[in-house]
Design a protein around this motif. Structure first.
Motif, short mmCIF file in Angstrom:
data_model
loop_
_atom_site.label_atom_id
_atom_site.label_comp_id
_atom_site.label_asym_id
_atom_site.label_seq_id
_atom_site.Cartn_x
_atom_site.Cartn_y
_atom_site.Cartn_z
N ARG A 50 2.60 10.05 -15.28
CA ARG A 50 1.35 10.85 -16.01
C ARG A 50 0.25 10.25 -15.48
O ARG A 50 -0.02 9.59 -15.94
N HIS A 51 -0.40 11.19 -14.96
CA HIS A 51 -2.17 10.81 -14.36
C HIS A 51 -0.93 9.26 -13.93
O HIS A 51 -2.35 8.82 -13.11
N LEU A 52 -0.61 10.10 -12.41
CA LEU A 52 0.04 8.65 -11.75
C LEU A 52 -1.15 8.34 -10.51
O LEU A 52 -1.40 7.03 -9.90
N GLU A 53 -1.97 9.23 -10.19
CA GLU A 53 -3.54 9.53 -9.23
C GLU A 53 -4.16 8.28 -9.87
O GLU A 53 -5.00 7.33 -9.09
N VAL A 54 -4.16 8.57 -11.63
CA VAL A 54 -5.43 8.10 -11.66
C VAL A 54 -4.95 6.37 -11.65
O VAL A 54 -5.54 5.19 -11.43
N ILE A 66 0.96 -1.34 -0.09
CA ILE A 66 -0.17 -0.12 0.58
C ILE A 66 0.85 2.00 0.29
O ILE A 66 0.84 2.01 -1.21
N PRO A 67 1.65 1.12 1.07
CA PRO A 67 2.76 2.74 0.78
C PRO A 67 3.58 3.17 0.18
O PRO A 67 3.41 4.24 -0.51
N PHE A 68 3.88 2.10 -1.14
CA PHE A 68 4.88 2.12 -1.93
C PHE A 68 4.20 1.86 -3.47
O PHE A 68 4.87 2.27 -4.25
N LEU A 69 2.57 1.72 -3.22
CA LEU A 69 2.20 1.03 -5.43
C LEU A 69 2.60 2.59 -5.92
O LEU A 69 2.94 2.37 -7.29
N PRO A 70 2.19 3.71 -4.97
CA PRO A 70 2.16 4.46 -6.95
C PRO A 70 3.64 5.55 -6.52
O PRO A 70 3.57 5.35 -8.22
N ILE A 71 4.53 4.91 -5.37
CA ILE A 71 5.57 5.01 -6.04
C ILE A 71 6.78 3.90 -7.13
O ILE A 71 6.96 3.90 -7.98
N PHE A 72 6.32 2.56 -7.28
CA PHE A 72 6.79 1.14 -7.22
C PHE A 72 5.75 1.36 -9.05
O PHE A 72 6.50 1.28 -9.68
N LEU A 73 4.55 2.30 -9.35
CA LEU A 73 4.20 2.52 -10.75
C LEU A 73 4.96 3.51 -11.77
O LEU A 73 5.35 3.82 -12.64
N GLU A 74 5.52 4.41 -11.02
CA GLU A 74 6.33 5.93 -11.27
C GLU A 74 7.88 5.57 -11.46
O GLU A 74 7.95 5.28 -12.13
N THR A 75 8.36 5.29 -10.27
CA THR A 75 9.89 4.36 -10.28
C THR A 75 10.22 3.43 -11.84
O THR A 75 11.26 3.27 -12.04
N GLU A 76 9.47 2.54 -10.96
CA GLU A 76 10.20 1.27 -11.79
C GLU A 76 9.57 0.57 -12.92
O GLU A 76 9.44 -0.48 -13.73
#
Length: 412
Positions: A42-46, A27-37
């Protein structure tokens, strides 16, 4: 050896603890995983909302099917099936490099899920009727404890050795849950000669019980209120001045504050509900957590925010154990697997919608306003609960569908 519901409760508690921890690690790193890995810029929130939500949409669609199978073949086989399947899928997540493939893996995680609702149904059916409130309160602490440890471990693992390794850790943890279920879980009260139903007949039987339908609605709204914030907390924490490198760890601590509060209060709410009625406890929980959400709008520092999340969690800890206890009270034992399967569908539909709507709202509004929307939603539920009578007469086993509607309500 004589069957012991207390020993069974302990074993199932441990299994749900590991399964919940395995899920919440990411849960804590999933947005960061999507961005960095995975290269989502673009549209990271979505993207975060979709990644959270697609798992729950799949689970919602398949849950009545698994519930039907659990009433026919047993709840323990559902624990085993779900545990080993999810362990394999977490390993696959470790190797994913494309965001679209990652969404497919998340989809299958939803299709093969079901460990927690099967556990609740098993506990509800294999516990003496006068102990179900206490047992389900204890079960709530299992999920809460996993939620406490999971984000914290996920934040630490992602911070020190990378996000991908957290998926391998999740696989190992859920594998432990599957092994525990296979070896030690005992299902005592189960009729294997029962005829398997179909989903449409299950829905008709549920629709004939207005109290159960109301509980499904409350389950959906309660889970929606939690999940609307899931893709936003890490982003919000970064907005409070926490650096990107520390955001996962800080968000994990914030997530854990709610879990700690649930661990403290859920068993107590279960005992209180057995004394004064679960309808009253449900009302108290909704009012307190609704006010707690609104107050989170006022604080813009990480420590104050974490303290308010803890206070909110003390009251929200009353909500799901009360709903589960009322479901046990109003449904016959041989329908309980299907009842919790339908309850899981309501939960997962809301859990799917929450991140999607939360991601969209976070992209067009200041995230603080989402707390107000969330709080008002819970307060509206409190009004709904206050206008109903929730003390129910337990439904006998093998009750036909058309007689479920005759379950009477009394003043709580």
């Amino acid at each position: 050896m004589e069957f012991s519901w207390k020993r069974n409760l302990v074993v199932i508690w441990v299994g749900v603890f590991f399964c919940s921890m395995a899920y919440s690690i990411s849960i804590p790193f999933l947005p960061i995983f999507l961005e960095t890995e995975l290269g989502v810029t673009r549209h990271l929130e979505v993207w975060s909302g979709v990644a959270f939500g697609i798992t729950f949409l799949a689970s919602a669609l398949i849950a009545p099917f698994w519930g039907s199978l659990s009433d026919k073949y047993g709840r323990k086989p559902m624990l085993i099936r779900s545990g080993f399947s999810l362990a394999v899928l977490y390993v696959i997540s470790y190797f994913v490099t494309d965001p679209y493939v990652f969404l497919v893996v998340r989809l299958f995680q939803g299709l093969l899920a079901g460990f927690v609702p099967a556990s609740i149904a098993l506990v509800g059916t294999n516990t003496p009727e006068d102990k179900t409130g206490y047992a389900l309160g204890i079960m709530a602490t299992s999920g809460a404890t996993g939620t406490i440890i999971g984000p914290l471990i996920g934040g630490v693992v992602s911070y020190y050795i990378g996000n991908r390794n957290a998926f391998l850790f999740s696989a190992f943890i859920v594998l432990i849950a599957a092994v525990i279920a296979t070896i030690w879980v005992k299902e005592h009260n189960f009729n294997r000669s029962a005829k398997r139903s179909n989903v449409l007949s299950d829905i008709r039987q549920a629709a004939a019980n207005p109290i159960f339908v109301s509980l499904l609605i409350l389950t959906g709204v309660a889970n929606f209120s939690v999940m609307i914030l899931e893709p936003l907390i890490t982003i919000y924490v970064k907005g409070l001045g926490v650096s990107t490198s520390s955001a996962s760890l800080s968000a994990g601590i914030v997530f854990s504050a709610v879990g700690v509060a649930t661990l403290i209060m859920a068993p107590r709410w279960g005992k209180i509900g057995s004394q004064i009625g679960f309808g009253k406890v449900l009302l108290i929980g909704l009012i307190g957590s609704g006010i707690g959400n609104v107050l989170q709008f006022l604080l813009a520092n990480i420590w104050g925010f974490g303290m308010l999340r803890f206070g909110y969690g003390l009251f929200f800890a009353a909500v799901m154990p009360s709903i589960n206890a009322l479901i046990v009270r109003v449904t016959p034992a041989d329908f309980r697997g299907r009842a919790f399967g339908l309850n899981q569908s309501a939960s997962q539909i809301a859990t799917m919608a929450g991140p999607l709507i939360g991601g969209l709202l976070g992209s067009i509004l200041d995230i603080r306003y989402v707390f107000i929307i969330n709080g008002l939603l819970l307060l509206c539920c409190a009004i709904f609960v206050a206008r109903r009578k929730w003390e129910v007469t337990p439904a006998p086993a093998t009750q036909p569908a058309d007689s479920v509607a005759n379950v009477q309500t009394k003043q709580s």
